[in-house]
Design a protein around this motif. Structure first.
Motif, PDB file in Angstrom:
ATOM      1  N   ALA A 109       0.794  -0.971  -0.223  1.00  0.00           N
ATOM      2  CA  ALA A 109       0.123   0.049   0.205  1.00  0.00           C
ATOM      3  C   ALA A 109       0.931   1.529  -0.005  1.00  0.00           C
ATOM      4  O   ALA A 109       2.264   1.224   0.488  1.00  0.00           O
ATOM      5  N   ASN A 110       0.282   1.925  -0.621  1.00  0.00           N
ATOM      6  CA  ASN A 110       1.030   3.957  -0.238  1.00  0.00           C
ATOM      7  C   ASN A 110       1.204   3.937   0.785  1.00  0.00           C
ATOM      8  O   ASN A 110       0.051   3.429   2.496  1.00  0.00           O
ATOM      9  N   HIS A 111       1.535   4.671   1.814  1.00  0.00           N
ATOM     10  CA  HIS A 111       1.772   5.091   3.299  1.00  0.00           C
ATOM     11  C   HIS A 111       1.513   6.441   3.283  1.00  0.00           C
ATOM     12  O   HIS A 111       2.845   6.675   3.822  1.00  0.00           O
ATOM     13  N   ILE A 119       2.292  -7.834   5.742  1.00  0.00           N
ATOM     14  CA  ILE A 119       2.430  -6.169   5.095  1.00  0.00           C
ATOM     15  C   ILE A 119       3.414  -5.929   4.953  1.00  0.00           C
ATOM     16  O   ILE A 119       4.216  -5.361   5.514  1.00  0.00           O
ATOM     17  N   ILE A 120       3.936  -5.081   3.439  1.00  0.00           N
ATOM     18  CA  ILE A 120       4.987  -4.101   3.980  1.00  0.00           C
ATOM     19  C   ILE A 120       4.729  -2.795   2.502  1.00  0.00           C
ATOM     20  O   ILE A 120       4.074  -2.830   2.052  1.00  0.00           O
ATOM     21  N   PHE A 121       5.178  -2.146   3.049  1.00  0.00           N
ATOM     22  CA  PHE A 121       5.132  -0.336   2.241  1.00  0.00           C
ATOM     23  C   PHE A 121       6.664  -0.608   1.758  1.00  0.00           C
ATOM     24  O   PHE A 121       7.378   0.060   2.093  1.00  0.00           O
ATOM     25  N   PRO A 122       6.597  -0.366   0.328  1.00  0.00           N
ATOM     26  CA  PRO A 122       7.168  -0.182  -0.586  1.00  0.00           C
ATOM     27  C   PRO A 122       8.117   0.532  -0.344  1.00  0.00           C
ATOM     28  O   PRO A 122       9.185   0.926  -0.552  1.00  0.00           O
ATOM     29  N   GLU A 123       7.807   1.633  -0.392  1.00  0.00           N
ATOM     30  CA  GLU A 123       8.166   2.461   0.016  1.00  0.00           C
ATOM     31  C   GLU A 123       9.260   3.082   0.916  1.00  0.00           C
ATOM     32  O   GLU A 123      10.651   3.435   1.417  1.00  0.00           O
ATOM     33  N   ARG A 166       7.295   6.675   5.754  1.00  0.00           N
ATOM     34  CA  ARG A 166       5.843   6.968   4.493  1.00  0.00           C
ATOM     35  C   ARG A 166       5.568   8.323   3.877  1.00  0.00           C
ATOM     36  O   ARG A 166       7.054   8.537   3.448  1.00  0.00           O
ATOM     37  N   SER A 167       4.664   8.288   3.277  1.00  0.00           N
ATOM     38  CA  SER A 167       5.005   9.405   1.991  1.00  0.00           C
ATOM     39  C   SER A 167       4.702  10.861   1.844  1.00  0.00           C
ATOM     40  O   SER A 167       4.117  10.956   3.378  1.00  0.00           O
ATOM     41  N   ALA A 223       3.528  14.686   1.247  1.00  0.00           N
ATOM     42  CA  ALA A 223       1.567  15.173   1.907  1.00  0.00           C
ATOM     43  C   ALA A 223       1.898  14.923   0.094  1.00  0.00           C
ATOM     44  O   ALA A 223       0.007  14.248   0.328  1.00  0.00           O
ATOM     45  N   ASN A 224       2.158  14.752  -0.541  1.00  0.00           N
ATOM     46  CA  ASN A 224       1.773  15.328  -1.930  1.00  0.00           C
ATOM     47  C   ASN A 224       2.592  14.082  -2.740  1.00  0.00           C
ATOM     48  O   ASN A 224       2.648  14.463  -4.827  1.00  0.00           O
ATOM     49  N   GLY A 225       2.336  13.142  -2.992  1.00  0.00           N
ATOM     50  CA  GLY A 225       2.528  12.077  -3.308  1.00  0.00           C
ATOM     51  C   GLY A 225       3.708  10.824  -3.695  1.00  0.00           C
ATOM     52  O   GLY A 225       2.893  10.247  -2.216  1.00  0.00           O
ATOM     53  N   MET A 226       4.461  10.064  -3.751  1.00  0.00           N
ATOM     54  CA  MET A 226       5.173   8.553  -3.167  1.00  0.00           C
ATOM     55  C   MET A 226       6.642   8.729  -3.154  1.00  0.00           C
ATOM     56  O   MET A 226       7.332   9.226  -3.949  1.00  0.00           O
ATOM     57  N   ASN A 227       7.344   8.496  -2.653  1.00  0.00           N
ATOM     58  CA  ASN A 227       8.407   8.592  -2.657  1.00  0.00           C
ATOM     59  C   ASN A 227       9.032   6.962  -3.907  1.00  0.00           C
ATOM     60  O   ASN A 227       8.377   6.625  -3.744  1.00  0.00           O
ATOM     61  N   GLN A 228       9.706   6.207  -4.369  1.00  0.00           N
ATOM     62  CA  GLN A 228      10.661   5.612  -4.865  1.00  0.00           C
ATOM     63  C   GLN A 228      10.642   4.429  -3.816  1.00  0.00           C
ATOM     64  O   GLN A 228      10.011   4.443  -2.015  1.00  0.00           O
ATOM     65  N   PHE A 229       9.637   3.590  -4.735  1.00  0.00           N
ATOM     66  CA  PHE A 229       9.922   2.274  -4.238  1.00  0.00           C
ATOM     67  C   PHE A 229      10.828   1.589  -4.136  1.00  0.00           C
ATOM     68  O   PHE A 229      11.665   1.167  -4.564  1.00  0.00           O
ATOM     69  N   LYS A 230      11.360   0.278  -3.160  1.00  0.00           N
ATOM     70  CA  LYS A 230      12.437  -0.353  -2.646  1.00  0.00           C
ATOM     71  C   LYS A 230      11.737  -1.779  -2.963  1.00  0.00           C
ATOM     72  O   LYS A 230      10.710  -1.754  -3.439  1.00  0.00           O
ATOM     73  N   LYS A 231      13.013  -2.564  -3.500  1.00  0.00           N
ATOM     74  CA  LYS A 231      12.821  -3.874  -4.506  1.00  0.00           C
ATOM     75  C   LYS A 231      12.307  -5.002  -3.104  1.00  0.00           C
ATOM     76  O   LYS A 231      12.088  -5.744  -3.290  1.00  0.00           O
ATOM     77  N   GLY A 232      12.523  -4.592  -2.141  1.00  0.00           N
ATOM     78  CA  GLY A 232      12.549  -5.667  -0.532  1.00  0.00           C
ATOM     79  C   GLY A 232      10.836  -6.423  -0.877  1.00  0.00           C
ATOM     80  O   GLY A 232      11.100  -7.525  -0.796  1.00  0.00           O
TER      81      GLY A 232
END
Length: 278
Positions: free
Chosen positions: A113-115, A177-181, A184-185, A187-196
């Motif tokens: 999920a996004n975070h 449950i894994i937050f790929p970022e 926490r994201s 305020a207005n977007g998402m961070n780069q996703f990690k490959k874990g």
């Protein structure tokens, strides 16, 4: 371009997009209610660790069965907690009956999920009965340490050791449950996703279930934001949407590195597409 946008989002001042406080008594009342649910959570955690878990240990000797039973128990407790936050009007959440039933029926699935806020994992743990999660090492020295150490997987070990523990939990029928970022994201977007997350899903040959978390600005629950502040105008709103599952089998012909890269890209695309629609 994507990296530049991520850095721009991450550098924004958390209060840049917030309106001014117009009703200070109501705002302070909202902050008080927020601090109340935080204190309630802390007291509840303490009671679980010093009362409930010792009783469970007397009844359930096997560690694996204890963890599974603990996951179900914590899920039920957190379901009460999210309804409590709704009852006292500090938060509200929406999830369709179909999506909730989908989450209730998950087995051996990696949930991503996004975070956007501190409460994301609490809601997902409440929705999914038998689920593990990867927690940061700092939580093992926090007020939730007793629960984290007993039930969840720490990232304070070599990745291979952590991966093996995650695969074992998934193969036993549990969820993860894994937050790929990884944090926490903005305020207005998402961070780069990690490959874990992708590497673990591929190692377990597990289905990936994306969940999009929408709603309003959750100021005071984002990364680096003070707990003693709240959204100036309204309660926190959480809208959960269960997206289409991602099958990892289609990457089986690729090398481990390439498969993880493509799966990570697909996970991000799934959440980002819905993010842009909202």
């Amino acid at each position: 371009m994507e990296k530049e946008q991520t850095e721009k989002n991450a550098s924004q001042n958390p209060s840049d997009d917030l309106p001014r406080i117009k009703n200070y008594p109501l705002y302070f009342w909202r902050v008080f209610r927020k601090l109340f649910v935080v204190a309630f959570f802390g007291i509840g955690t303490l009671l679980i660790v010093i009362v409930v878990f010792p009783i469970m240990r007397l009844v359930i000797r096997d560690n694996k069965k204890f963890r599974k039973g603990g996951h179900h128990f914590i899920s039920g407790v957190l379901e009460f907690y999210i309804h409590l936050m709704s009852w006292i009007r500090i938060c509200e959440f929406k999830i369709s009956k179909e999506d909730l039933q989908t989450l209730r029926n998950l087995k051996s699935t990696v949930i991503i999920a996004n975070h956007p806020s501190l409460l994301d994992v609490i809601y997902i743990l409440a929705f999914v009965r038998d689920t593990d999660c990867i927690v940061k090492a700092a939580l093992q020295k926090s007020w939730v340490a007793g629960i984290v150490k007993a039930l969840y997987i720490s990232n304070n070990v070599d990745f291979k050791i952590m991966e093996d523990e995650c695969v074992e939990a998934l193969n036993a029928g549990g969820n993860l449950i894994i937050f790929p970022e990884g944090t926490r994201s903005p305020a207005n977007g998402m961070n780069q996703f990690k490959k874990g997350a992708a590497r673990i899903a591929l190692a377990a040959n597990a289905v990936v279930q994306p969940i999009f978390i929408g709603g309003n600005r959750k100021y005071g629950l984002g990364k680096g934001e003070p707990m003693w502040k709240a959204n100036p105008l309204e309660r926190y709103k959480y809208y959960f949407t269960v997206l289409e599952k991602i099958q990892t089998e289609k990457f089986s012909s690729l090398s481990e590195t390439l498969a993880a890269k493509h799966l990570t890209e697909e996970m991000r695309a799934s959440l980002e597409t819905y993010f842009k629609k909202n």
